[in-house]
Scaffold this motif. Structure first.
Motif, PDB file in Angstrom:
ATOM      1  N   PHE B  49     -41.535 -35.104 -11.967  1.00  0.00           N
ATOM      2  CA  PHE B  49     -42.138 -34.331 -12.920  1.00  0.00           C
ATOM      3  C   PHE B  49     -41.329 -33.299 -13.296  1.00  0.00           C
ATOM      4  O   PHE B  49     -40.750 -33.206 -14.566  1.00  0.00           O
ATOM      5  CB  PHE B  49     -43.403 -34.328 -12.649  1.00  0.00           C
ATOM      6  N   VAL B  50     -40.909 -32.351 -12.526  1.00  0.00           N
ATOM      7  CA  VAL B  50     -40.076 -31.189 -12.625  1.00  0.00           C
ATOM      8  C   VAL B  50     -38.795 -31.515 -13.054  1.00  0.00           C
ATOM      9  O   VAL B  50     -38.253 -31.109 -13.929  1.00  0.00           O
ATOM     10  CB  VAL B  50     -40.024 -30.536 -11.409  1.00  0.00           C
ATOM     11  N   VAL B  51     -38.139 -32.551 -12.650  1.00  0.00           N
ATOM     12  CA  VAL B  51     -36.747 -33.037 -12.998  1.00  0.00           C
ATOM     13  C   VAL B  51     -36.931 -33.337 -14.382  1.00  0.00           C
ATOM     14  O   VAL B  51     -36.207 -33.146 -15.302  1.00  0.00           O
ATOM     15  CB  VAL B  51     -36.077 -34.100 -12.347  1.00  0.00           C
ATOM     16  N   GLY B  52     -37.735 -34.239 -14.824  1.00  0.00           N
ATOM     17  CA  GLY B  52     -38.255 -34.614 -16.294  1.00  0.00           C
ATOM     18  C   GLY B  52     -38.234 -33.455 -17.152  1.00  0.00           C
ATOM     19  O   GLY B  52     -37.665 -33.350 -18.229  1.00  0.00           O
ATOM     20  N   ILE B  53     -38.922 -32.317 -16.844  1.00  0.00           N
ATOM     21  CA  ILE B  53     -39.159 -31.200 -17.408  1.00  0.00           C
ATOM     22  C   ILE B  53     -37.846 -30.601 -17.752  1.00  0.00           C
ATOM     23  O   ILE B  53     -37.577 -30.074 -18.757  1.00  0.00           O
ATOM     24  CB  ILE B  53     -40.120 -30.135 -16.725  1.00  0.00           C
ATOM     25  N   ALA B  54     -37.160 -30.505 -16.574  1.00  0.00           N
ATOM     26  CA  ALA B  54     -35.747 -29.876 -16.919  1.00  0.00           C
ATOM     27  C   ALA B  54     -34.976 -30.558 -17.849  1.00  0.00           C
ATOM     28  O   ALA B  54     -34.244 -30.016 -18.687  1.00  0.00           O
ATOM     29  CB  ALA B  54     -35.173 -29.763 -15.473  1.00  0.00           C
ATOM     30  N   VAL B  55     -34.930 -31.715 -17.741  1.00  0.00           N
ATOM     31  CA  VAL B  55     -34.027 -32.614 -18.579  1.00  0.00           C
ATOM     32  C   VAL B  55     -34.569 -32.668 -20.101  1.00  0.00           C
ATOM     33  O   VAL B  55     -33.868 -32.356 -21.041  1.00  0.00           O
ATOM     34  CB  VAL B  55     -34.186 -34.164 -18.289  1.00  0.00           C
ATOM     35  N   LEU B  56     -35.838 -32.487 -20.236  1.00  0.00           N
ATOM     36  CA  LEU B  56     -36.351 -32.517 -21.585  1.00  0.00           C
ATOM     37  C   LEU B  56     -36.965 -31.128 -22.090  1.00  0.00           C
ATOM     38  O   LEU B  56     -37.432 -31.003 -23.163  1.00  0.00           O
ATOM     39  CB  LEU B  56     -37.614 -33.462 -21.473  1.00  0.00           C
ATOM     40  N   ALA B  57     -36.222 -30.273 -21.465  1.00  0.00           N
ATOM     41  CA  ALA B  57     -36.774 -28.710 -21.682  1.00  0.00           C
ATOM     42  C   ALA B  57     -36.515 -28.292 -23.110  1.00  0.00           C
ATOM     43  O   ALA B  57     -37.583 -27.753 -23.673  1.00  0.00           O
ATOM     44  CB  ALA B  57     -36.216 -27.610 -20.837  1.00  0.00           C
ATOM     45  N   PRO B  58     -35.552 -28.714 -23.937  1.00  0.00           N
ATOM     46  CA  PRO B  58     -35.392 -28.288 -25.311  1.00  0.00           C
ATOM     47  C   PRO B  58     -36.531 -29.003 -26.193  1.00  0.00           C
ATOM     48  O   PRO B  58     -37.039 -28.447 -27.233  1.00  0.00           O
ATOM     49  CB  PRO B  58     -33.897 -28.885 -25.684  1.00  0.00           C
ATOM     50  N   LEU B  59     -37.089 -30.269 -25.680  1.00  0.00           N
ATOM     51  CA  LEU B  59     -38.139 -31.198 -26.635  1.00  0.00           C
ATOM     52  C   LEU B  59     -39.375 -30.253 -26.380  1.00  0.00           C
ATOM     53  O   LEU B  59     -40.182 -30.311 -27.237  1.00  0.00           O
ATOM     54  CB  LEU B  59     -38.006 -32.387 -26.185  1.00  0.00           C
ATOM     55  N   LEU B  60     -39.582 -29.997 -25.131  1.00  0.00           N
ATOM     56  CA  LEU B  60     -41.090 -29.485 -24.751  1.00  0.00           C
ATOM     57  C   LEU B  60     -41.119 -27.995 -24.998  1.00  0.00           C
ATOM     58  O   LEU B  60     -42.112 -27.698 -25.159  1.00  0.00           O
ATOM     59  CB  LEU B  60     -41.254 -29.477 -23.255  1.00  0.00           C
ATOM     60  N   ALA B  61     -40.204 -27.178 -25.200  1.00  0.00           N
ATOM     61  CA  ALA B  61     -40.342 -25.804 -25.222  1.00  0.00           C
ATOM     62  C   ALA B  61     -40.989 -25.715 -26.443  1.00  0.00           C
ATOM     63  O   ALA B  61     -40.418 -26.009 -27.653  1.00  0.00           O
ATOM     64  CB  ALA B  61     -38.968 -25.145 -25.084  1.00  0.00           C
ATOM     65  N   THR B  62     -41.792 -24.541 -26.567  1.00  0.00           N
ATOM     66  CA  THR B  62     -42.516 -24.227 -27.804  1.00  0.00           C
ATOM     67  C   THR B  62     -41.798 -23.167 -28.560  1.00  0.00           C
ATOM     68  O   THR B  62     -42.134 -22.801 -29.877  1.00  0.00           O
ATOM     69  CB  THR B  62     -43.839 -23.535 -27.595  1.00  0.00           C
TER      70      THR B  62
END
Lengths: 362, 301
Positions: B49-62
């Motif tokens: 999950f953390v790795v996923g967040i790191a990879v997708l950070a630009p998409l998830l960041a508000t």
């Protein structure tokens, strides 16, 4: 197999000695003479049994012959080539000619390698084959030791002890060796499996003409498989000779005791026979007794034993014995007294009158 | 994932040992045993999950991680800033997501350096023993004699601050630990009969180390890697806290803590959330290490 001098022993070991430096009392480094002046020869297709109790230097001898342990001095000649003087590189190439099968089939195979990989590693040492050829050869080898090719991709933990020992033998055979040192190769197996492995070893000997140096403490096994036997005590060969001579007419008191310790599979005879029980413990190998090392436990100890190390002397029956009974002991009727075999003592005494003297040993 | 959990439930029932298909490879044996480790599975899931967040950070960041909203400095969590804002008005949630990249990368780099420095000397020292072992171990002992953080700070002082240098320093500090574990494992393996058998076949020392020693030290090694990843993340946090790691305005969890701890009485969220992220991730690495150790142990007989 096309040796022009067929009579020449292909393995000749002379005065092989191995000395370890061990930490003795008071943290002093003391020498431990694990093997002292061991000499023997082996013909192609012949089996030499090496027996003795734990700590007698049997395994060390086997390893020193293969230079898995560096001999301290002495010579090992394989087909006339001196192994002890070879460089590591030459030796690595020469290792194809000699292999070892170890006692513990549970640790002699790498647990993280499949059987195919283990065999392939050995095959590639010997011949340069392509991948499919290596696999083909590996399944041939499994076939040779009585295992199917469907075992190739399995891991060692999936096999029983007997099967693993077969695999270990297959691996040893992969390089087509002339000499195989079997270090207690059947000792860890149960009796029925022992039997199968011994039959396998014998069949391979008939087919390939391999010579075995068969190290064991199980006398029945040694008697069955060996052509000649050497008995070791505290690093020295005390008696060496043809298997029937050793078992039927043991000359050395130690051999006698060793045979007497082995039960007969017949309750009536076992109860009836006299047993010579060995007194004392195996002496401290870092401080062996002076003279003959066996004298502290020998029922026949007499004058020269404490001071002089007996030589190996040839007996009329073809055995070599290292015992003062035979070079300085009493002579009766023109021949030396010998220690009577533990079994059938009574009937033999009548047959050969010159043996009567040794009964006072009891 | 669900199927894994279901299987875990199945094999937790007693007498399920007689499964029809026998595990064939160490890998399948590992999977079978790892599935029963609930804590390990959760940790693994969390790390993925953390790795996923790191990879997708630009998409998830508000929000942009470095965008300042000076009208909302140290704002409390709200619909606009889910986890509040820091002392210069940056969105903590977005920074946290981007910081996971730095923190994970830092852990990866430190472990890679430690492994690179420790692997070969450790195996060779343990296998060869003798003088080589003596020399290698004296160097390792000298490194281990320093307090880890002090040594890392000193190394960063020499190399210059920055995330890469900081993590190289942490890697150097960790390398003796890898070295010692590998040496110990190699020392016990060199006594195994299969090593003697390989020597008897005529294999060279190099091929014995590569083919027999390395595969058999893999399980303690993997466990050590997962523990070291957690510790490296903590070390990165410490160094970034001291200003020796990642340089502003880039964020790592440790740097976020280091910058904002002064405001914790006014705005606890600026400290709380990066702290929780570090604590959970380090915990997950450690629990995963435990579970791996339990599942990788060799099956005897």
């Amino acid at each position: 197999m096309t040796n022009p001098r067929e009579s020449e022993p292909f393995l000749q070991v002379s005065d092989l000695s191995v000395t370890f430096r061990v930490t003795g009392s008071g943290f002093r480094r003391v020498p431990l003479h694990a093997v002292s002046d061991v000499s023997f020869t082996l013909q192609p297709g012949e089996t030499l049994g090496l027996v003795g109790e734990s700590g007698s230097g049997k395994s060390t001898t086997g390893r020193a012959v293969l230079r898995l342990i560096e001999p301290t001095h002495g010579s090992v000649r394989l087909r006339g080539e001196e192994l002890t003087e070879m460089s590591r590189k030459e030796l690595r190439r020469k290792r194809q000619a000699m292999q070892m099968v170890f006692q513990d089939p549970y640790s002699s195979l790498d647990p993280s390698m499949t059987i195919a990989d283990s065999l392939a590693e050995a095959i590639k040492q010997h011949e340069d084959l392509g991948r499919t050829d290596v696999r083909e050869r590996a399944s041939e080898l499994l076939d040779e030791v009585g295992l199917g090719r469907h075992h190739l991709d399995r891991y060692p933990y999936e096999f029983s002890g007997g099967q693993r020992q077969r695999i270990a033998i297959a691996r040893a055979l992969a390089v087509r060796p002339e000499l195989i040192v079997c270090d207690e190769a059947v000792s860890a197996l149960d009796v029925s499996t022992q039997n199968q492995i011994i039959k396998l070893l014998e069949r391979l000997q008939d087919q390939e003409g391999v010579g075995y140096l068969f190290i064991a403490h199980d006398l029945a096994v040694v008697r069955h498989i060996s052509d000649r036997v050497a008995v070791m005590y505290l690093g020295r060969v005390v008696e060496q000779g043809p298997v029937e001579q050793i078992f039927e007419r043991p000359m050395h008191p130690y051999t006698n005791v060793l045979l007497s310790a082995h039960p007969i599979a017949n309750p009536a005879r076992q109860r009836g026979r006299e047993r010579t029980v060995l007194r004392g413990e195996l002496p401290d190998p870092t401080a062996p007794p002076s003279g003959c090392a066996f004298r502290t436990r020998c029922p026949h100890e007499f004058e020269p034993c404490a001071t002089e190390l007996p030589d190996l002397v040839e007996m009329p029956n073809g055995s070599f014995v290292r015992c003062h009974l035979h070079d300085q002991g009493p002579v009766l009727g023109g021949s030396t007294v010998r220690v009577l075999p533990p079994e059938s003592r009574g009937d033999r005494r009548a047959a050969t009158s010159d043996e009567t003297v040794s009964t006072d040993a009891e | 994932m669900t199927s894994h959990l279901e299987t875990a439930h199945d094999s937790a029932t007693p007498e399920s040992g007689e499964t029809p298909e026998v595990p064939r490879t160490p890998w399948s044996r590992f999977r079978r045993r790892f599935r029963t480790q609930r804590v390990g599975l959760i940790s693994l899931g969390y790390l993925i999950f953390v790795v996923g967040i790191a990879v997708l950070a630009p998409l998830l960041a508000t929000d942009s991680p470095n965008a300042q909203d000076l009208r909302a400095v140290l704002a409390s969590p709200s619909g606009e800033h889910w986890l509040g804002t820091d002392d210069v008005g940056r969105d903590v949630f977005s920074r946290l997501l981007y910081a996971s990249r730095t923190s994970l990368l830092a852990a990866l780099l430190a472990v890679a350096v430690a492994l690179g420095l420790g692997l070969v000397p450790g195996l060779v020292a343990g296998y060869a023993r003798g003088r080589i072992d003596g020399i290698v171990m004296r160097i390792a002992d000298a490194l281990m004699a320093f307090p880890p953080l002090i040594l890392a700070v000193a190394l960063v002082g020499v190399l210059g601050p920055g995330l890469t240098n900081a993590m190289i320093a942490v890697g150097i500090v960790f390398s003796p630990r890898f070295l010692r574990i590998l040496r110990g494992a190699a020392m016990s393996i060199r006594e195994e009969t299969y090593i003697e058998a390989a020597r008897g076949l005529g294999c060279s020392s190099v091929s014995i180390i590569g083919r027999h020693v390395l595969p058999n030290v893999l399980s303690p090694l993997i466990v050590q890697i997962s523990f070291a990843a957690g510790t490296a993340m903590l070390a990165e946090a410490s160094l970034s806290f001291l200003g020796l790691g990642v340089q502003p305005p880039d964020a790592s969890w440790g740097a976020m803590l280091g910058r904002s701890y002064r405001f914790y009485d006014r705005a606890p969220w600026v400290v709380l959330f990066p702290g929780i992220a570090i604590a959970l991730t380090v915990l997950a690495f450690n629990l995963l290490g435990d579970a791996l150790r339990d599942s990788l142990g060799r099956e005897e007989r």
